[in-house]
Design an enzyme around this catalytic site. Structure first.
Site, PDB file in Angstrom:
ATOM      1  N   MET A  30       2.027   5.505  -0.896  1.00  0.00           N
ATOM      2  CA  MET A  30       3.446   5.264  -0.611  1.00  0.00           C
ATOM      3  C   MET A  30       3.573   4.123   0.403  1.00  0.00           C
ATOM      4  SD  MET A  30       5.360   8.888  -0.983  1.00  0.00           S
ATOM      5  CE  MET A  30       4.945   9.582   0.577  1.00  0.00           C
ATOM      6  N   ALA A  32       2.763   1.541   3.741  1.00  0.00           N
ATOM      7  CA  ALA A  32       2.457   1.661   5.173  1.00  0.00           C
ATOM      8  C   ALA A  32       0.956   1.936   5.315  1.00  0.00           C
ATOM      9  CB  ALA A  32       3.300   2.732   5.850  1.00  0.00           C
ATOM     10  N   HIS A  37      -6.229   4.553   3.882  1.00  0.00           N
ATOM     11  CA  HIS A  37      -5.989   4.020   2.531  1.00  0.00           C
ATOM     12  C   HIS A  37      -7.060   2.993   2.167  1.00  0.00           C
ATOM     13  CE1 HIS A  37      -1.634   4.986   3.603  1.00  0.00           C
ATOM     14  NE2 HIS A  37      -1.812   5.662   2.496  1.00  0.00           N
ATOM     15  N   GLN A  61       9.563  13.554  -4.009  1.00  0.00           N
ATOM     16  CA  GLN A  61       8.680  14.473  -3.295  1.00  0.00           C
ATOM     17  C   GLN A  61       9.125  14.736  -1.859  1.00  0.00           C
ATOM     18  OE1 GLN A  61       5.197  11.677  -3.794  1.00  0.00           O
ATOM     19  NE2 GLN A  61       4.619  12.479  -1.813  1.00  0.00           N
ATOM     20  N   GLY A 148      -7.162  11.145  -0.741  1.00  0.00           N
ATOM     21  CA  GLY A 148      -7.724  11.535   0.555  1.00  0.00           C
ATOM     22  C   GLY A 148      -7.710  13.051   0.738  1.00  0.00           C
ATOM     23  N   SER A 186      -2.500   8.519   9.384  1.00  0.00           N
ATOM     24  CA  SER A 186      -1.354   8.835   8.534  1.00  0.00           C
ATOM     25  C   SER A 186      -0.298   7.758   8.737  1.00  0.00           C
ATOM     26  CB  SER A 186      -0.776  10.194   8.956  1.00  0.00           C
ATOM     27  OG  SER A 186       0.532  10.343   8.439  1.00  0.00           O
ATOM     28  N   ARG A 188       2.670   8.293   8.870  1.00  0.00           N
ATOM     29  CA  ARG A 188       3.677   8.884   9.766  1.00  0.00           C
ATOM     30  C   ARG A 188       3.343   8.649  11.245  1.00  0.00           C
ATOM     31  NH1 ARG A 188       6.924  12.692   6.841  1.00  0.00           N
ATOM     32  NH2 ARG A 188       6.091  12.917   4.750  1.00  0.00           N
TER      33      ARG A 188
HETATM   34  O1  PAF Z   1      -0.389  10.956  -1.025  1.00  0.00           O
HETATM   35  C1  PAF Z   1       0.566  10.181  -1.253  1.00  0.00           C
HETATM   36  O2  PAF Z   1       0.717   9.136  -0.613  1.00  0.00           O
HETATM   37  C2  PAF Z   1       1.582  10.539  -2.316  1.00  0.00           C
HETATM   38  O3  PAF Z   1       1.800  11.902  -2.346  1.00  0.00           O
HETATM   39  C3  PAF Z   1       1.214  10.001  -3.703  1.00  0.00           C
HETATM   40  C4  PAF Z   1      -0.063  10.639  -4.236  1.00  0.00           C
HETATM   41  C5  PAF Z   1       1.049   8.496  -3.648  1.00  0.00           C
HETATM   42  C6  PAF Z   1       2.334  10.320  -4.695  1.00  0.00           C
HETATM   43  O4  PAF Z   1       3.541   9.741  -4.321  1.00  0.00           O
END
Ligand code: PAF
Length: 283
Positions: A30, A32, A37, A61, A148, A186, A188
């Site tokens: 998502m 950021a 990542h 979500q 992850g 994260s 966040r």
């Molecule tokens: O883990 C995430 O960043 C999200 O849940 C994902 C897997 C990209 C789905 O939007």
């Protein structure tokens, strides 16, 4: 660096890869992006001929509008980070492209794995994750997809999704990346003030306490001590559970191996973390 925004671009690019018999690794995100990542992207890059990173803040979500609004978005910085890595392309669709009108989706029953922990506290969250990952898997058809372990429950949900819809993708779990002081990376974390970030370290301390005492002291006593560490640092616990890593069912007593899972609010920011811990064998 190639940055695709439409489904058609992805389909054409994917067909060419297949013609060239190239293996494709996929890292859904998502945005950021942080080192956590990047570790997934690097692994994908080592194990495949090409890597696709999707960047899409999936509204389905988020069970709280405020959380969705506050989620960090920084596409240019993300592209700049990925540019340094070989064989990586980006898919950054908008909502209409991700969820085109009329695109079929048959929701799946997640069962218990979707109703405990995050599933209990964030109703609808995993349905939203399943929806977007289904569409991404169907469009991209990767050979391997990388997730992850910080989102341990999400990983279990993805494995189930992969089986249910028979995608046949190899799902690769990658260890949680932590800052040197233990805070799990994260997106966040960007929203934490310096003081909040310091308080958030209590999560790692609590998980470490559980790991060090697994099998040594009664499970309830250890759990209560861990809760105390986090609450004394001023965080509000959403859940702290010691569970079986396969079923995610709460452990009433120590097993050989267990997973400690935490979700806690640090100010406005909801953080999650987990740690696998083996019971120490007493002499
Ligand atoms: O883990 C995430 O960043 C999200 O849940 C994902 C897997 C990209 C789905 O939007």
């Amino acid at each position: 660096m190639q940055t695709f925004v439409t489904r058609d671009e992805i389909t054409n690019w994917r067909k060419q890869l297949a013609r060239d018999q190239k293996k494709l690794g996929f890292v859904p995100t998502m945005g950021a992006l942080h080192d956590g990542h990047l570790s997934l992207v690097k692994k994908a890059s080592e194990e495949n001929d090409a890597v696709l990173v999707s960047i899409f803040v999936n509204p389905k979500q988020f069970n709280q509008q405020a959380d969705l609004q506050a989620y960090p978005r920084m596409l240019d910085a993300d592209i700049a980070l990925l540019r340094a890595l070989p064989n990586v392309v980006i898919f950054a669709p908008n909502e209409a492209e991700m969820y085109p009108t009329g695109l079929a989706f048959e929701p799946m029953q997640l069962g218990e794995i979707g109703t405990v922990l995050e599933g209990a506290k964030r109703p609808g969250h995993f349905d939203g994750v399943v929806h977007v990952v289904h569409h991404l898997f169907a469009l991209i058809a990767p050979d391997r997809a990388y997730f992850g372990e910080k989102d341990f429950q999400q990983l279990a949900v993805i494995r189930k999704l992969n089986e249910h819809y028979q995608f046949g993708i190899e799902i690769i779990a990658c260890p949680t990346k932590r800052d040197p002081d233990g805070l799990a990376m994260s997106s966040r974390n960007l929203r934490l003030s310096a003081n909040e970030r310091n308080n958030a370290l209590s999560i790692f301390k609590a998980l470490t306490l559980i790991k060090e005492n697994a099998g040594k002291l009664p499970i309830d006593a250890v759990r209560n001590q861990a809760i105390q560490i986090i609450e004394e640092a001023g965080l509000m616990i959403d859940y702290l559970e010691i569970v079986d890593p396969r079923s995610l069912k709460i452990c009433q007593s120590w097993q050989q191996i267990q997973l400690c899972c935490v979700a806690a609010f640090c100010g406005e920011v909801r953080l999650i973390d987990n740690m696998l811990c083996e019971s120490v064998k007493l002499p």
